[in-house]
Scaffold this active site. Sequence first.
Site, mmCIF file in Angstrom:
data_model
loop_
_atom_site.group_PDB
_atom_site.id
_atom_site.type_symbol
_atom_site.label_atom_id
_atom_site.label_comp_id
_atom_site.label_asym_id
_atom_site.label_seq_id
_atom_site.Cartn_x
_atom_site.Cartn_y
_atom_site.Cartn_z
ATOM 1 N N SER A 236 -8.422 62.128 119.413
ATOM 2 C CA SER A 236 -8.494 62.514 118.776
ATOM 3 C C SER A 236 -9.012 61.833 117.750
ATOM 4 O O SER A 236 -8.314 61.126 117.930
ATOM 5 C CB SER A 236 -8.063 64.116 118.030
ATOM 6 N N TYR A 249 1.231 67.608 115.639
ATOM 7 C CA TYR A 249 -0.176 67.269 116.470
ATOM 8 C C TYR A 249 -0.555 65.779 117.082
ATOM 9 O O TYR A 249 -0.918 65.514 118.297
ATOM 10 C CB TYR A 249 -1.501 68.318 116.288
HETATM 11 P P1 NAD Z 1 -10.199 75.432 122.313
HETATM 12 O O1 NAD Z 1 -9.421 76.220 122.108
HETATM 13 O O2 NAD Z 1 -11.511 75.783 122.421
HETATM 14 O O3 NAD Z 1 -9.533 74.917 123.276
HETATM 15 C C1 NAD Z 1 -8.214 73.837 123.470
HETATM 16 C C2 NAD Z 1 -7.781 75.204 124.667
HETATM 17 O O4 NAD Z 1 -5.910 74.526 125.525
HETATM 18 C C3 NAD Z 1 -7.902 76.518 124.572
HETATM 19 O O5 NAD Z 1 -8.963 76.995 124.901
HETATM 20 C C4 NAD Z 1 -6.603 76.769 125.797
HETATM 21 O O6 NAD Z 1 -7.203 77.262 126.922
HETATM 22 C C5 NAD Z 1 -5.988 75.602 125.722
HETATM 23 N N1 NAD Z 1 -4.565 76.191 125.543
HETATM 24 C C6 NAD Z 1 -3.965 75.892 124.720
HETATM 25 N N2 NAD Z 1 -2.805 75.881 125.186
HETATM 26 C C7 NAD Z 1 -2.617 76.178 126.836
HETATM 27 C C8 NAD Z 1 -1.251 76.486 127.503
HETATM 28 N N3 NAD Z 1 0.295 76.735 127.346
HETATM 29 N N4 NAD Z 1 -1.696 76.272 128.613
HETATM 30 C C9 NAD Z 1 -3.052 76.421 129.512
HETATM 31 N N5 NAD Z 1 -4.423 75.854 128.152
HETATM 32 C C10 NAD Z 1 -3.648 76.139 126.992
HETATM 33 O O7 NAD Z 1 -10.077 73.846 121.182
HETATM 34 P P2 NAD Z 1 -11.251 72.713 120.970
HETATM 35 O O8 NAD Z 1 -10.990 71.898 119.959
HETATM 36 O O9 NAD Z 1 -11.900 72.511 122.554
HETATM 37 O O10 NAD Z 1 -9.875 71.532 122.374
HETATM 38 C C11 NAD Z 1 -9.451 71.179 122.997
HETATM 39 C C12 NAD Z 1 -9.434 69.269 122.650
HETATM 40 O O11 NAD Z 1 -10.111 68.929 121.621
HETATM 41 C C13 NAD Z 1 -8.262 69.911 122.392
HETATM 42 O O12 NAD Z 1 -7.490 68.444 123.358
HETATM 43 C C14 NAD Z 1 -8.524 68.865 120.685
HETATM 44 O O13 NAD Z 1 -6.968 68.867 120.474
HETATM 45 C C15 NAD Z 1 -9.160 68.435 120.672
HETATM 46 N N6 NAD Z 1 -9.710 67.753 119.555
HETATM 47 C C16 NAD Z 1 -10.028 69.262 118.771
HETATM 48 C C17 NAD Z 1 -11.109 68.985 117.698
HETATM 49 C C18 NAD Z 1 -11.506 69.958 117.043
HETATM 50 O O14 NAD Z 1 -11.842 69.973 115.928
HETATM 51 N N7 NAD Z 1 -11.498 71.492 117.615
HETATM 52 C C19 NAD Z 1 -11.120 67.322 116.913
HETATM 53 C C20 NAD Z 1 -10.010 66.611 118.106
HETATM 54 C C21 NAD Z 1 -9.574 66.781 119.574
#
Ligand code: NAD
Length: 344
Positions: A236, A249
């Site tokens: 991120s 985080y």
């Molecule tokens: P999202 O909620 O769609 O995906 C995150 C997923 O993590 C969930 O769908 C869930 O299946 C999984 N998860 C969480 N805890 C879990 C557990 N204990 N066991 C199994 N699965 C678990 O959100 P996203 O934004 O697509 O996140 C995906 C990645 O992107 C993450 O690593 C997040 O940190 C990163 N990210 C997101 C953003 C943003 O703004 N959305 C920004 C930077 C980084």
Amino acid sequence: MMDPKDPTIVPTRRVVVGGIGAGLVGASATLAGAGTAAAQTGQGSAAPPPQAAMQNPLEQYPKPPFPRQQQEWPGLAQKMELRPDHGEESYKGSGRLMGRKALITGGDSGIGRAAAIAFAREGADVAINYLPQEEPDAREVVELIRAAGRKAIALPGDIRDEAFCQKLVSDAVEGLGGLDILVNNAAKQASQPSILDISTEQFDATFKTNVYAMFWITKAALPHLPAGASIINTSSIQAYEPSENLLDYAQTKACIVAFTKSLAKQLAPKGIRVNSVAPGPIWTPLQPSGGQPPDAIVSFGASVPFGRPGQPAELGPTYVLLASQETSYVTGEVYGITGGNATP
Ligand code: NAD
Ligand code: MG
């Protein structure tokens, strides 16, 4: 100006997104749908993919203000007011991952779903991991992978548990008949105003999900990965510009960057590449399910130079690129997708 006769324009998406751009929309609004997946597998069409049609990226997707909303963690893409675009209607493959076998954690929604759809349409069989509560989102992804003509394997379970992580990898290897691509993408993000509000339980859960699970899953996967395999870890912008409300985080995201760079050196002699994608604000269920305070959802993405959050569909192609042989000389890199707040 948009030419309505342009064959690269997907009418449904244009209409819906255009409508959203004009103002806020109701709960039923969607940026994508699972229905037309079969038509989007990339076979039999000479037209360039819709994502390749030139347009102003500032106007491509909705901008804040967004509907105020909250969901119980871990949230569902299905329940988001203004459904994210994961590339359901737009992603067209061209065989760049033909025959590959991929495991994606957090593959039910958000960035992981965008990667799953893109991988399948590029010819890969895909196993997704998610939490049991996310079954409704996961079902949609399984259907989309199958509609692309590829094998889909659904492996629900909690990756905070080392034994489950080992079973996840062995089930994926068994179901797919091997493993070539590992995407460590699942994460926990829980906004807290002060360090005093972060319980040991939360700190532990954030590190278990974001750091330990990546370590456990990668360790279990390594014996199965052949030369040419690719590991992609979702970090991120928070690794570099940590927000005050994401203390735990942001630390895990910095860990992921260091893990990626170190492991890339370690696995170079095996011909296994390790890279990371570092997103900025992306419209996914992570944010309204505790990742941000409710007010921050309304203005989500406003502070980046593009003035809007990214949609998961805008990340899928980068996961494909890093997984594919086209980036054969790229390892240990962190690829920022941030709407303008560039990574170092
Ligand atoms: P999202 O909620 O769609 O995906 C995150 C997923 O993590 C969930 O769908 C869930 O299946 C999984 N998860 C969480 N805890 C879990 C557990 N204990 N066991 C199994 N699965 C678990 O959100 P996203 O934004 O697509 O996140 C995906 C990645 O992107 C993450 O690593 C997040 O940190 C990163 N990210 C997101 C953003 C943003 O703004 N959305 C920004 C930077 C980084
Ligand atoms: Mg999810």
